[in-house]
Design a protein around this motif. Structure first.
Motif, short mmCIF file in Angstrom:
data_model
loop_
_atom_site.label_atom_id
_atom_site.label_comp_id
_atom_site.label_asym_id
_atom_site.label_seq_id
_atom_site.Cartn_x
_atom_site.Cartn_y
_atom_site.Cartn_z
N LEU A 1 -4.09 0.22 -2.36
CA LEU A 1 -3.53 -1.13 -2.73
C LEU A 1 -3.57 -1.34 -4.01
O LEU A 1 -4.88 -1.66 -4.53
CB LEU A 1 -3.66 -2.23 -1.70
N SER B 1 0.86 -1.18 0.20
CA SER B 1 0.09 0.02 0.08
C SER B 1 0.70 1.24 -0.08
O SER B 1 0.38 2.18 -0.59
CB SER B 1 -0.82 -0.14 1.09
N ASN C 1 -4.38 5.78 1.54
CA ASN C 1 -3.76 4.72 1.18
C ASN C 1 -4.39 3.95 0.00
O ASN C 1 -5.74 3.93 -0.27
CB ASN C 1 -3.21 3.77 2.10
#
Length: 214
Positions: free
Chosen positions: A181, A116, A179
């Protein structure tokens, strides 16, 4: 952190810093600050640049820059950088296939955290010693913690360097963070649940398509 295959570097008393990203200005400031803190604190620090995944052409340019500017140790070829990230992704999918989750598998949680960090637009850093001591943060927070070394250095004798740094990084966290991912679909297996590396909340799930990743 033995899963990062840097165990041979983790001799007793030596601190390791893995860091990544592409912002040369941040890299310059961060490596300078880290080496300054190591000198002031009187400890040995090994810094390793691990680059960024899925960016072969840009990583070759970064390797050329590192060869000239000597920021820190770096892998001198794109294949080594690719292998590092491929190994992390492979480990994640292996954990998923065995039914592991971030709640019951610490290694899986840390792998997802690094992935991430890689998905963000800024640099990041992980400080560790041995297999049990670790502090990590994204670029701006990591740099600030080093520049403000005088504010937490007094806790090193009591807590140890990594834990003192970790506690200070926790103080620097703000409510506003994001974040993402990004996982390649070719490996197979998508996590049903992913938590934010910063706040621990479950992330919303979206499909992401990318082009021109170079």
């Amino acid at each position: 952190m033995a899963w990062l295959e840097l165990g041979k570097k983790m001799t007793e008393g030596k601190f390791i810093c893995l860091y990544g990203g592409e912002d040369l200005e941040w890299i310059s400031k961060f490596t300078t600050a880290a080496l300054s803190v190591a000198k002031a604190g009187g400890f040995e620090l090994e810094m390793v640049y691990v680059g960024k995944s899925n960016a072969k052409e840009r990583m070759q340019k970064m390797i050329n820059t590192f060869a000239t500017r000597k920021f820190s140790y770096y892998w001198p070829n794109v294949t080594s950088i690719w292998f590092f990230w491929a190994r992390l992704e492979s480990m994640l999918y292996s954990k998923l296939q065995h039914g592991r989750t971030v709640e019951n598998d610490e290694i899986m949680s840390e792998v997802m955290t690094v992935l991430s960090f890689d998905g963000s637009d800024q640099g990041w850093a992980i400080f560790c010693r041995g297999a049990s001591e670790m502090a990590r943060a994204k670029g701006d927070t990591a740099l600030t913690s080093l520049l403000e070394f005088d504010k937490w250095k007094e806790n090193i004798d009591k807590l140890g360097l990594v834990q003192a740094l970790k506690d200070y990084l926790d103080q620097l966290h703000t409510p506003h963070h994001c974040n993402r991912l990004i996982l390649p679909g070719s490996t197979g297996g998508i996590p049903q649940k992913v938590v934010c590396a910063e706040c621990g909340r479950q992330m919303e799930k979206y499909f992401m398509y990318r082009c021109c990743v170079e």
